[in-house]
Design an enzyme around this catalytic site. Structure first.
Site, PDB file in Angstrom:
ATOM      1  N   CYS A   1      39.551  63.827 -41.475  1.00 19.19           N
ATOM      2  CA  CYS A   1      40.915  63.480 -41.090  1.00 19.19           C
ATOM      3  C   CYS A   1      40.795  62.187 -40.298  1.00 19.19           C
ATOM      4  O   CYS A   1      40.016  62.116 -39.350  1.00 19.19           O
ATOM      5  CB  CYS A   1      41.496  64.589 -40.215  1.00 19.19           C
ATOM      6  SG  CYS A   1      42.931  64.056 -39.276  1.00 19.19           S
TER       7      CYS A   1
ATOM      8  N   CYS B   1      47.096  68.284 -38.562  1.00 21.63           N
ATOM      9  CA  CYS B   1      48.115  67.265 -38.262  1.00 21.63           C
ATOM     10  C   CYS B   1      48.813  66.777 -39.530  1.00 21.63           C
ATOM     11  O   CYS B   1      49.713  65.960 -39.465  1.00 21.63           O
ATOM     12  CB  CYS B   1      47.504  66.096 -37.509  1.00 21.63           C
ATOM     13  SG  CYS B   1      46.434  65.082 -38.545  1.00 21.63           S
TER      14      CYS B   1
ATOM     15  N   CYS C   1      44.819  63.286 -34.000  1.00 23.36           N
ATOM     16  CA  CYS C   1      44.950  64.648 -34.550  1.00 23.36           C
ATOM     17  C   CYS C   1      44.692  65.676 -33.441  1.00 23.36           C
ATOM     18  O   CYS C   1      43.659  65.614 -32.772  1.00 23.36           O
ATOM     19  CB  CYS C   1      43.945  64.831 -35.677  1.00 23.36           C
ATOM     20  SG  CYS C   1      43.822  66.528 -36.258  1.00 23.36           S
TER      21      CYS C   1
ATOM     22  N   LYS D   1       6.889  87.843 -30.860  1.00 23.79           N
ATOM     23  CA  LYS D   1       7.779  86.942 -30.119  1.00 23.79           C
ATOM     24  C   LYS D   1       9.037  87.746 -29.791  1.00 23.79           C
ATOM     25  O   LYS D   1       9.890  87.976 -30.650  1.00 23.79           O
ATOM     26  CB  LYS D   1       8.122  85.714 -30.952  1.00 23.79           C
ATOM     27  CG  LYS D   1       8.927  84.709 -30.161  1.00 23.79           C
ATOM     28  CD  LYS D   1       9.082  83.408 -30.932  1.00 23.79           C
ATOM     29  CE  LYS D   1       9.770  82.346 -30.099  1.00 23.79           C
ATOM     30  NZ  LYS D   1      11.077  82.737 -29.584  1.00 23.79           N
TER      31      LYS D   1
ATOM     32  N   GLU E   1       0.845  87.383 -30.759  1.00 21.21           N
ATOM     33  CA  GLU E   1       1.710  88.290 -30.000  1.00 21.21           C
ATOM     34  C   GLU E   1       3.079  88.382 -30.674  1.00 21.21           C
ATOM     35  O   GLU E   1       3.512  87.426 -31.298  1.00 21.21           O
ATOM     36  CB  GLU E   1       1.927  87.734 -28.580  1.00 21.21           C
ATOM     37  CG  GLU E   1       0.653  87.316 -27.907  1.00 21.21           C
ATOM     38  CD  GLU E   1       0.874  86.629 -26.554  1.00 21.21           C
ATOM     39  OE1 GLU E   1       2.020  86.520 -26.105  1.00 21.21           O
ATOM     40  OE2 GLU E   1      -0.141  86.223 -25.966  1.00 21.21           O
TER      41      GLU E   1
ATOM     42  N   LYS F   1       8.226  81.800 -36.878  1.00 18.66           N
ATOM     43  CA  LYS F   1       9.466  82.552 -37.063  1.00 18.66           C
ATOM     44  C   LYS F   1       9.431  83.310 -38.388  1.00 18.66           C
ATOM     45  O   LYS F   1       8.790  82.879 -39.339  1.00 18.66           O
ATOM     46  CB  LYS F   1      10.657  81.595 -37.057  1.00 18.66           C
ATOM     47  CG  LYS F   1      10.839  80.835 -35.756  1.00 18.66           C
ATOM     48  CD  LYS F   1      11.412  81.729 -34.688  1.00 18.66           C
ATOM     49  CE  LYS F   1      11.737  80.993 -33.423  1.00 18.66           C
ATOM     50  NZ  LYS F   1      12.870  80.101 -33.507  1.00 18.66           N
TER      51      LYS F   1
ATOM     52  N   TYR G   1       3.627  87.763 -20.692  1.00 20.77           N
ATOM     53  CA  TYR G   1       2.793  87.125 -21.710  1.00 20.77           C
ATOM     54  C   TYR G   1       1.997  85.921 -21.221  1.00 20.77           C
ATOM     55  O   TYR G   1       1.333  85.270 -22.004  1.00 20.77           O
ATOM     56  CB  TYR G   1       3.621  86.724 -22.930  1.00 20.77           C
ATOM     57  CG  TYR G   1       4.807  85.830 -22.629  1.00 20.77           C
ATOM     58  CD1 TYR G   1       4.634  84.553 -22.118  1.00 20.77           C
ATOM     59  CD2 TYR G   1       6.097  86.271 -22.879  1.00 20.77           C
ATOM     60  CE1 TYR G   1       5.714  83.743 -21.849  1.00 20.77           C
ATOM     61  CE2 TYR G   1       7.191  85.462 -22.614  1.00 20.77           C
ATOM     62  CZ  TYR G   1       6.992  84.200 -22.093  1.00 20.77           C
ATOM     63  OH  TYR G   1       8.063  83.396 -21.827  1.00 20.77           O
TER      64      TYR G   1
ATOM     65  N   CYS H   1      45.201  66.939 -43.668  1.00 18.55           N
ATOM     66  CA  CYS H   1      44.562  67.666 -42.575  1.00 18.55           C
ATOM     67  C   CYS H   1      45.344  68.959 -42.306  1.00 18.55           C
ATOM     68  O   CYS H   1      46.564  68.915 -42.142  1.00 18.55           O
ATOM     69  CB  CYS H   1      44.534  66.791 -41.324  1.00 18.55           C
ATOM     70  SG  CYS H   1      44.052  67.680 -39.852  1.00 18.55           S
TER      71      CYS H   1
ATOM     72  N   ASP I   1      12.568  88.734 -28.599  1.00 17.62           N
ATOM     73  CA  ASP I   1      13.818  87.978 -28.582  1.00 17.62           C
ATOM     74  C   ASP I   1      14.601  88.343 -27.327  1.00 17.62           C
ATOM     75  O   ASP I   1      15.481  89.190 -27.342  1.00 17.62           O
ATOM     76  CB  ASP I   1      14.623  88.311 -29.840  1.00 17.62           C
ATOM     77  CG  ASP I   1      15.639  87.234 -30.140  1.00 17.62           C
ATOM     78  OD1 ASP I   1      15.629  86.201 -29.442  1.00 17.62           O
ATOM     79  OD2 ASP I   1      16.446  87.425 -31.062  1.00 17.62           O
TER      80      ASP I   1
HETATM   81  S1  IVH Z   1       4.523  81.858 -24.686  1.00 13.86           S
HETATM   82  C1  IVH Z   1       4.386  77.415 -23.132  1.00 13.86           C
HETATM   83  N1  IVH Z   1       4.666  84.273 -25.680  1.00 13.86           N
HETATM   84  O1  IVH Z   1       9.704  82.260 -26.744  1.00 13.86           O
HETATM   85  C2  IVH Z   1       4.738  78.546 -24.005  1.00 13.86           C
HETATM   86  N2  IVH Z   1       6.689  83.068 -25.392  1.00 13.86           N
HETATM   87  O2  IVH Z   1      10.236  79.604 -27.999  1.00 13.86           O
HETATM   88  C3  IVH Z   1       5.204  79.721 -23.280  1.00 13.86           C
HETATM   89  N3  IVH Z   1       8.698  84.290 -26.031  1.00 13.86           N
HETATM   90  O3  IVH Z   1      10.530  80.448 -23.853  1.00 13.86           O
HETATM   91  C4  IVH Z   1       5.763  80.763 -24.150  1.00 13.86           C
HETATM   92  N4  IVH Z   1       7.688  86.148 -26.626  1.00 13.86           N
HETATM   93  O4  IVH Z   1      10.995  82.959 -23.883  1.00 13.86           O
HETATM   94  C5  IVH Z   1       5.354  83.183 -25.307  1.00 13.86           C
HETATM   95  N5  IVH Z   1       4.650  86.427 -26.504  1.00 13.86           N
HETATM   96  C6  IVH Z   1       5.328  85.348 -26.133  1.00 13.86           C
HETATM   97  C7  IVH Z   1       6.734  85.294 -26.222  1.00 13.86           C
HETATM   98  C8  IVH Z   1       7.376  84.110 -25.848  1.00 13.86           C
HETATM   99  C9  IVH Z   1       8.860  85.532 -26.497  1.00 13.86           C
HETATM  100  C10 IVH Z   1       9.778  83.318 -25.810  1.00 13.86           C
HETATM  101  C11 IVH Z   1       9.756  82.648 -24.454  1.00 13.86           C
HETATM  102  C12 IVH Z   1       9.710  81.179 -24.714  1.00 13.86           C
HETATM  103  C13 IVH Z   1      10.193  81.099 -26.131  1.00 13.86           C
HETATM  104  C14 IVH Z   1       9.610  79.865 -26.803  1.00 13.86           C
END
Ligand code: IVH
Length: 675
Positions: free
Chosen positions: A430, A415, A435, A117, A115, A318, A230, A412, A119
């Protein structure tokens, strides 16, 4: 009095509007025009105004917000909302699969769901009998804040579960998802903020977080929040066999599911998906910082279970950091809480992965020399996830000859007292304990959220308090007077009183927060909790030995020495005494979860090779501070090998054993190195 016909009309309009919301947000297939929708909702608002007896918390009209709250209530999550382990490369994703196979003793293929992720901000929504009754933030994973009224204003949140394929609607259901703001809506929102003369948000995630935590849901209603769901929390009906099926089930109930999700794919397809989404991420309407990979089969998920902080069956993969080029306008030196001098590059502002960047850490003197960074240079700046940006490379071909070489100051900058650089240490410090820069940082730390949590005591105010000699120690905070505060810049009688109230309120503090607040070197929130849990009271702690400290699971020799040294220093004993005399009351019912919240918690590390930005001891302290352990040799218990320059035989051994090997950069990301 409303008649039966009016009631029927209200009910008809509501069910039609819920249905159109579902078609628009979930199926992406509207049946009517926006104008027609507006006409229907307009009629409903009119009827509800005229006949308040028909108002309902699940009416589609609640999207405009409800009366403001005084504060957010907290709620315990039925099932903790844990976070995810991270992988930063394809190799680490493969290691994730290897770990799973080892754990399950399976050799064959495993299927996953992959999926995007998103943000944004994690939330949990509770539905009873198909109606939204509660919504909460993730909070610390165990307790969240109740933000129901705010979540009701998000148009893609179903207030009533209907769906089209007549799914069975559970009597009790917890669903989890991510609230976010799209890139376009973010730009528009920031333009509006600027027009109103209000500071712009740094990135869509901050904007979403700020919007979600408004006490006045009327404000939230004006923010372009969206949601993707999700996963599940607790549910009182049968769950399907796979995560993919859970998502389909949720979609059928009327929850918005991201359309880029792939269910039931193998590891080769997962890696392909990771690459594809990395390429495609700029085309998406919302920001993503990676992908989430989950074992699809729920029975296997249950077998794998959880560590103290994350599921073993899922991982956040990531993306590589994003880089931009810009110019270094100046290099200035900051003095931290422990006296460390950190050179910071002031940059021509540049937007990287959605955030405006105008400063970047240069770590230390050696790093500047190694990269030959000069004032005026054009450089590459990198930002990854929530880590402080850094200068990765100088573009030497663009030099004009006017660039200036930077010299670390001999005294420093704050200070003016002498600075020292210990042998084997990368940092210049320092050594003046009095300070003002250190004092300011210490006071800020003392007042910060995880410490005394004094509302309103920000950086500017701390600076004034120290500069005007109103505060020269922690306990001075508790003896501040209204009259003196009123005279400070941007302070009036009301704000002075608010601050005094906040200070007074902060006096009752848990033992672990109190320990954290003291600013003991290497004692972060995690170690503070371990200490509080082990010793129970401050009296017990002050009589401890290094030996006993080391015996605590999660505390290594470096941390133990630092704690022991701190509690035995006369001035620190006096500080604690004076704080207690000033009315600070430590609450000793500290049963806070000692599991901590760090990625390193419970992990075993082996260090090999030379690190550029820190000494081995510093790296070790960082790991121990976050609840991890460092051992001298590679074994089956090793989770990570941190490989610096010219790594030795441990590297080869680890590679053969299939242990995750990370470079210094990845390690820094894990420990969240910050300025
Ligand atoms: S599953 C127990 N799925 O990422 C695991 N998380 O770093 C539950 N997030 O706190 C998370 N997209 O806020 C899951 N498709 C996705 C997500 C997702 C974003 C975020 C979520 C979580 C954080 C974990």
């Amino acid at each position: 009095m409303a008649d039966k016909k009016t009631k029927q009309r209200v009910e008809y309009l509501r069910s039609e509007l819920h249905r159109h919301n579902y078609r628009y947000y979930i199926l992406d297939d509207p049946e009517i025009s926006d104008a027609e929708y507006d006409r229907l909702i307009g009629e409903l608002i009119m009827l509800e105004n005229e006949y308040p007896e028909f108002s309902s918390p699940t009416s589609p009209t609640v999207r405009v917000g409800s009366p403001p709250l005084d504060k957010f209530e907290t709620i315990a999550h039925t099932i903790p909302m844990l976070s995810l382990d991270n992988a930063f490369s394809e190799g680490e994703i493969l290691n994730f699969e290897a770990r799973i196979k080892r754990n399950l003793k399976i050799e064959g293929q495993i299927l996953y769901t992959a999926e995007p992720k998103i943000d944004g901000i994690a939330v949990e929504l509770i539905y009873e009998d198909g109606k939204l009754v509660t919504a909460a933030t993730r909070g610390d994973g165990f307790y969240g804040e109740v933000i129901t009224e705010n979540v009701r204003t998000i148009r893609s949140v179903p207030l009533v579960l209907t769906g089209e394929n007549n799914p069975e609607i559970p009597l009790y259901l917890e669903v989890r998802g991510e609230v976010f703001i799209s890139k376009k809506a973010f730009e528009k929102l920031n333009r509006k903020q600027e027009q109103k003369g209000i500071p712009a948000f740094a990135n869509p995630r901050n904007a979403a977080a700020g919007s979600l935590r408004q006490l006045d849901s009327g404000i939230t209603a004006q923010r372009p929040l969206e949601i993707f769901f999700y996963g599940l929390g607790k549910i009182d009906t049968m769950v399907p066999e796979t995560h993919g099926q859970i998502l389909s089930m949720l979609k059928n109930m009327g929850f918005r599911i991201n359309r880029n999700i792939r269910a039931g794919i193998d590891m080769v397809q997962v890696l392909d998906y990771y690459r594809q989404l990395y390429e495609k991420r700029h085309e998406l309407e919302y920001e993503i910082d990676g992908i989430v990979v989950k074992v699809d089969n729920l029975k296997l998920q249950r077998q794998l279970g959880f560590t103290s902080k994350s599921p073993r069956w899922a991982i956040a993969c990531k993306f590589k950091a994003t880089q931009e080029t810009t110019r270094i306008l100046d290099i200035q030196v900051q003095v931290g809480r422990t006296g460390t001098l950190t050179p910071v590059a002031y940059l021509e502002p540049v937007t990287i992965a959605g955030a405006r960047v105008s400063r970047a850490t240069l770590h230390n003197e050696d790093e500047i020399k190694r990269k030959d960074i000069r004032i005026g240079d054009m450089v590459f700046v990198e930002r990854a996830g929530d880590v402080i940006p850094k200068v990765t490379k100088v573009i030497k071909s663009l030099r004009t000859g006017d660039e200036k070489v930077f010299q670390m100051p001999q005294s420093c900058p704050v200070c003016k007292s002498q600075v020292v650089r210990e042998e084997n240490e990368a940092a210049t410090r320092c050594i003046n304990a009095a300070c003002p820069a250190q004092l300011k940082e210490n006071i800020r730390h003392f007042a910060s959220t995880h410490a005394f949590d004094i509302d309103g005591l920000g950086q500017k105010l701390v600076e004034q308090l120290v500069d005007k000699n109103l505060v020269s120690s922690f306990e001075d905070l508790f003896n501040l007077q209204q009259q003196a505060l009123e005279k400070l810049d941007r302070m009036g009688p009301k704000s002075a009183k608010n601050l005094l109230d906040a200070i007074s309120e902060s006096k009752k503090i848990s033992f672990s927060k109190f320990l954290y607040a003291l600013g003991i070197r290497h004692v972060g929130t995690h170690v503070a909790k371990l200490l509080a849990n082990h010793y129970g009271t401050i009296e017990n702690l002050v009589h401890t030995t290094v030996h006993e400290l080391i015996s605590i699971d999660g505390i290594g020799p470096m941390v133990a020495k630092s704690v022991h040294h701190f509690i035995n220093a006369e001035e620190n004993k006096n500080t604690v005494e004076r704080l207690l005399e000033s009315g600070v009351k430590i609450l000793y019912d500290d049963s806070i979860h000692a599991s901590g919240s760090s990625d390193l918690n419970g992990k075993t590390f082996v260090l090999t090779g030379t690190l550029k930005n820190m000494t081995r001891n510093e790296a070790k302290a960082c790991i121990e501070n976050a609840g991890g352990k460092v051992t001298g040799s590679v074994s089956s218990n090793t989770d990570y090998i941190v490989a610096g320059d010219k790594p030795g035989s441990k590297f080869e051994k680890g590679k053969k054993a299939g242990i995750t090997i990370i470079d210094e950069e990845t390690f820094e990301k894990m420990i969240g190195k910050q300025i």
